[in-house]
Scaffold this active site. Structure first.
Site, PDB file in Angstrom:
ATOM      1  CE  LYS A 178      -0.761  -0.670  -0.059  1.00  0.00           C
ATOM      2  NZ  LYS A 178      -1.337   0.679  -0.026  1.00  0.00           N
ATOM      3  CD1 TRP A 179       0.605  -9.456   2.783  1.00  0.00           C
ATOM      4  CD2 TRP A 179       0.276 -10.974   1.188  1.00  0.00           C
ATOM      5  NE1 TRP A 179       0.383 -10.651   3.403  1.00  0.00           N
ATOM      6  CE2 TRP A 179       0.181 -11.610   2.435  1.00  0.00           C
ATOM      7  CE3 TRP A 179       0.110 -11.735   0.032  1.00  0.00           C
ATOM      8  CZ2 TRP A 179      -0.064 -12.979   2.570  1.00  0.00           C
ATOM      9  CZ3 TRP A 179      -0.139 -13.094   0.172  1.00  0.00           C
ATOM     10  CH2 TRP A 179      -0.223 -13.712   1.420  1.00  0.00           C
ATOM     11  CG  ASP A 180      -1.624  -2.966   4.386  1.00  0.00           C
ATOM     12  OD1 ASP A 180      -0.615  -2.892   5.100  1.00  0.00           O
ATOM     13  OD2 ASP A 180      -2.422  -2.020   4.225  1.00  0.00           O
ATOM     14  CG  MET A 181       1.034  -8.125   8.316  1.00  0.00           C
ATOM     15  SD  MET A 181       1.720  -7.706   9.897  1.00  0.00           S
ATOM     16  CE  MET A 181       1.966  -9.314  10.581  1.00  0.00           C
ATOM     17  CG  ASN A 182      -2.736  -1.983   7.983  1.00  0.00           C
ATOM     18  OD1 ASN A 182      -1.966  -1.039   7.885  1.00  0.00           O
ATOM     19  ND2 ASN A 182      -3.459  -2.415   6.963  1.00  0.00           N
TER      20      ASN A 182
ATOM     21  NE  ARG B 260      -6.359   0.793   9.632  1.00  0.00           N
ATOM     22  CZ  ARG B 260      -6.376   0.606   8.323  1.00  0.00           C
ATOM     23  NH1 ARG B 260      -6.055  -0.563   7.806  1.00  0.00           N
ATOM     24  NH2 ARG B 260      -6.702   1.577   7.522  1.00  0.00           N
TER      25      ARG B 260
ATOM     26  CG  ASP C 272       0.438   4.260   5.757  1.00  0.00           C
ATOM     27  OD1 ASP C 272       0.579   3.751   4.633  1.00  0.00           O
ATOM     28  OD2 ASP C 272      -0.198   3.711   6.682  1.00  0.00           O
TER      29      ASP C 272
ATOM     30  CB  CYS D 160       1.912  -2.491   2.190  1.00  0.00           C
ATOM     31  SG  CYS D 160       1.184  -1.148   3.126  1.00  0.00           S
TER      32      CYS D 160
HETATM   33  C1  DGJ Z   1      -2.101   0.832   5.351  1.00  0.00           C
HETATM   34  C2  DGJ Z   1      -1.349   1.088   4.082  1.00  0.00           C
HETATM   35  O1  DGJ Z   1      -0.046   1.496   4.377  1.00  0.00           O
HETATM   36  C3  DGJ Z   1      -2.113   2.104   3.252  1.00  0.00           C
HETATM   37  O2  DGJ Z   1      -1.375   2.401   2.096  1.00  0.00           O
HETATM   38  C4  DGJ Z   1      -3.455   1.539   2.931  1.00  0.00           C
HETATM   39  O3  DGJ Z   1      -3.307   0.413   2.106  1.00  0.00           O
HETATM   40  C5  DGJ Z   1      -4.206   1.190   4.191  1.00  0.00           C
HETATM   41  N1  DGJ Z   1      -3.424   0.334   5.046  1.00  0.00           N
HETATM   42  C6  DGJ Z   1      -5.501   0.508   3.873  1.00  0.00           C
HETATM   43  O4  DGJ Z   1      -6.168   0.083   4.982  1.00  0.00           O
END
Ligand code: DGJ
Length: 740
Positions: A486-490, A453, A558, A536
């Site tokens: 909301k602490w994300d980690m993609n 990503r 998601d 998240c």
């Molecule tokens: C992944 C999260 O699961 C989504 O809900 C959203 O916050 C996106 N990232 C944003 O980039």
């Protein structure tokens, strides 16, 4: 009342829980601590008998004959004639690569509703000590365990190559079934099972985070005999948000050895003189009440002792910081507050956020009765898409010329709390942060920096990165009245290198990253006690008991298609409670699957967790907005029952296109049913309820009809709604009246 009883004469301990017992004792003349029992309650007088059988005191001939038989040690050191999965593999400066120890002492302590046993082990030659900790809780059948490894000398470091949290030895049975959760992005927490045959099954994450692919939880039931309603089973859940490993070994005699902790793959940890490493907790429970009872026990225990509690274990030098916002372990603080109904902007506006656009959403959300408005990705740096801006955590002035202040002010005026999305562990190469600090990401010198990503993972094991992260987020929370993060980690880790540390304990980054993440969140929570956190990770990639000590809720997937979500939620709630399961109602057709579903169906599915809305509200019709407002009002009414009640899964989506769940709290009962694509007539005419008082009458809040508890449980409840339609749903509220 949970108790830990020590039989000093025989050298054993009996851990007495609500309806379960666990026993361990000294063996091999004090050279081991042997597992003796985990299951049904045990008479104290029986402990000596089990000790005699398990103590390893055999005549030499028998001892020879027993070679190769498993020895159920509570903590298995690698060394000697051991070939099963070790708990601990250590290497000393003189080249010794095995551990031999003696039991050096023990302590039993009580603090409020919690009793803890610590058993100390010390290497016979080297300054390495291990403390095995066992914690039991008044009113629960959960046993929480962990190990602490300590360098007790002043010489060279001790190198750890494997250090698990706990071993679980199951009793001898003819066969075993293992159930666990697997998945992928947009399809997390899928419940599956397999038979254990002689050999080894390994469930793990090597991704640096908990993972979408597998979740660190399991159940084991003998002869595949357990059902939702009954049967004996054992279950375990690991509290770790980094790479982890669970191993299930079955010997031909029918004994299962389950163990796990931090993943040893590519891992090593140089324990410095005086340093101790507190390993993740690994909780287990035993029940005779089937999978439903196991889930209810996990849920109730998390509500009482895990959620948002921080790390309430004692810590010495080198350990993770102790509890922050939370009280000491003894404090009986009651269940965590109910989760607000939130709105999240992601599916509506993606990266195209603006003050006007968010205000429009906020106004519509407030009209629905939403309590917390969360602006997702896109508000910072040059974040117009996922190729730029991550790492630059200052407000994008083109999108918000007046900063975030006016938006937050208006959200507050509308009666809602304001929440914000962040992804602090990540950086886009196209960002000011990366241009200034290209060495801050995990990488190997001269190797590709693999992107997912369009982003790289910041090396949070570096103290300067951790300091930057803490300061950046602290400033954000100090400068703005933000009440939800909301602490994300993609993305998962790759190239987990730190070239400047080459040759100096580089493989500990796997654990240091997670400890540092926990420490940053702990410190933020302590400094900003009014802020709630949501974990998240590109959906449900970081859901585990470790992160749940530090957040109020988690984003399970998601995939917001409500029919897919029924299955995801059924897996999720095997172990994690409804209260933490964020669930949004989004648009139809769904952005991911294209499936069209009625608004009531989408609501009834999301109402099974912490309800949220994530649709593009300006596109909803007035009728839809009115229906949504009504359903949100209903949810607020049933929220305590859903979020804190006992969950009974009445029908499983794994058995067919119909599922139903019942929630019971005090006098209140809620039933939710969902049916999917079907040939007409698949929905049962009646659904049998559970967990009611047989002699009581119950009134249907909406229809006014009365039912006998015994009839509801024996013959069932007829669900309202059109049974022949595809994708229908029902919600029934019952209130217990008096007895006949
Ligand atoms: C992944 C999260 O699961 C989504 O809900 C959203 O916050 C996106 N990232 C944003 O980039």
């Amino acid at each position: 009342m949970a108790e830990i009883w020590h039989d000093a004469a025989a050298g054993g301990w009996l851990l007495e829980m609500r309806s379960t017992a666990y026993a361990l004792g000294l063996a091999d003349d004090g050279a081991s601590v042997r597992h003796l029992h985990w299951g049904a309650p045990l008479a104290r007088a029986a402990l000596a008998e089990l000790l005699a059988a398990g103590a390893g005191k055999m005549p030499p001939r028998e001892r020879r004959l027993s070679l190769g038989r498993e020895r159920p040690d509570e903590y298995v050191p690698w060394g000697g004639l051991r070939y099963d999965e070790p708990s601990l593999k250590a290497e000393f400066a003189d080249g010794t690569r095995s551990v031999e120890w003696r039991v050096a002492g023990h302590r039993v302590s009580r603090s409020g509703p919690v009793c803890t046993l610590d058993v100390d082990l010390a290497d016979t030659v080297h300054p390495l000590q291990v403390t095995l900790s066992y914690r039991v809780y008044d009113g629960f059948d959960v046993l929480d365990r962990w190990a602490t490894v300590r360098h007790a000398g002043d010489g060279p470091p001790v190198v750890l190559r494997q250090a698990h949290s706990a071993n679980w030895w199951l009793p001898v049975r003819a066969s075993w079934r293992l159930r666990y959760l697997h998945g992928g992005w947009a399809a997390e927490t899928q419940l599956v099972h397999t038979s254990l045959t002689p050999g080894k099954v390994v469930l793990e994450s090597r991704r640096g985070t908990t993972s979408h692919q597998l979740n660190p939880w399991f159940t084991l039931d003998p002869e595949a005999a357990a059902t939702e309603e009954q049967g004996e089973l054992w279950s375990g859940a690991l509290a770790w948000s980094g790479s982890w490993k669970l191993v299930f070994e079955t010997n031909p005699g029918g004994r299962v050895h389950a163990c796990g902790g931090v993943n040893d793959f590519d891992w090593a940890y140089h324990l410095a003189p005086g340093e101790e490493l507190v390993l993740p907790r690994f909780a287990g429970l035993h029940t005779t009440g089937g999978f439903g009872a196991a889930s209810r026990e996990w849920h109730a225990w998390q509500l009482a002792h895990v959620l948002g509690r921080g790390d309430d274990r004692p810590s010495r030098a080198g350990a993770t910081p102790a509890a922050t916002r939370t009280a000491a372990v003894s404090a009986d603080v009651g269940p965590p507050p109910l989760r607000p109904v939130l709105y999240n902007s992601w599916e509506a506006t993606s990266f195209q956020v603006s003050e006007a656009g968010q205000l429009r959403l906020a106004e519509l959300a407030a009209g629905l009765g939403i309590e917390c408005f969360v602006m997702d990705d896109g508000w910072f740096g040059r974040r117009d898409h996922d190729r730029a801006g991550l790492g630059d955590w200052s407000v994008n002035r083109e999108k918000f010329p007046r900063g975030l202040g006016p938006l937050i002010g208006r959200v507050n005026d509308l009666g809602m709390r304001f929440g914000l999305w962040v992804e602090p562990e990540m950086v886009n190469p196209d960002s000011d942060l990366y241009r200034a600090h290209p060495d801050w990401v995990y990488h190997f010198a001269g190797r590709t920096r693999s992107q997912r990503r369009n982003q790289l993972v910041l090396n949070l094991a570096r103290p300067d990165v951790a300091e930057w992260m803490l300061a950046t987020l602290d400033r954000l929370l100090t400068e703005h009245p933000i009440e939800f993060i909301k602490w994300d980690m993609n993305r998962p880790f790759s190239e987990p290198g730190w070239p400047a540390r080459a040759g100096h304990d580089p493989e500990r980054v796997w654990t240091d990253h997670v400890r540092s993440l926990y420490a940053v969140i702990d410190q933020l929570r302590a400094a900003h006690p009014g802020v709630d956190f949501e974990s998240c990770s590109g959906g449900g990639g970081r859901v585990d008991l470790g992160i749940l000590r530090r957040v109020e809720q988690v984003w399970p997937s998601d995939n917001t298609d409500a029919w897919d979500r029924v299955k995801i939620q059924e897996g999720f709630t095997q172990v994690y409670p409804a209260q933490v399961m964020t669930a949004w109602v989004t648009d139809s057709p769904n952005f991911l699957t294209g499936r069209e579903l009625p608004l009531s169906f989408r609501f009834h599915v999301a109402m099974a967790g912490a309800l949220g809305v994530g649709g593009d509200l300006p596109r909803w019709t007035d009728a839809e907005l009115a229906e949504a407002a009504e359903l949100i009002a209903v949810y607020k009414d049933i929220r305590p029952v859903i979020q804190r009640g006992r969950l009974y899964r009445l029908a499983s989506v794994l058995d067919g296109p119909f599922a139903a769940s019942e929630y019971v709290a005090g006098d209140d009962v809620v039933v939710l049913g969902w049916w999917g694509p079907q040939p007409a007539g698949v929905r049962p005419d009646r659904i049998r309820l559970a967990g009611l008082e047989a002699g009581a009458r119950y009134r249907d809040i909406d229809s006014g009809r009365q039912h006998h508890g015994s009839a509801l449980m024996a013959e069932g409840l007829a669900l309202p709604g059109e049974s022949a339609s595809s994708f229908g749903s029902a919600l029934v509220r019952l209130a217990r009246l008096g007895r006949d």
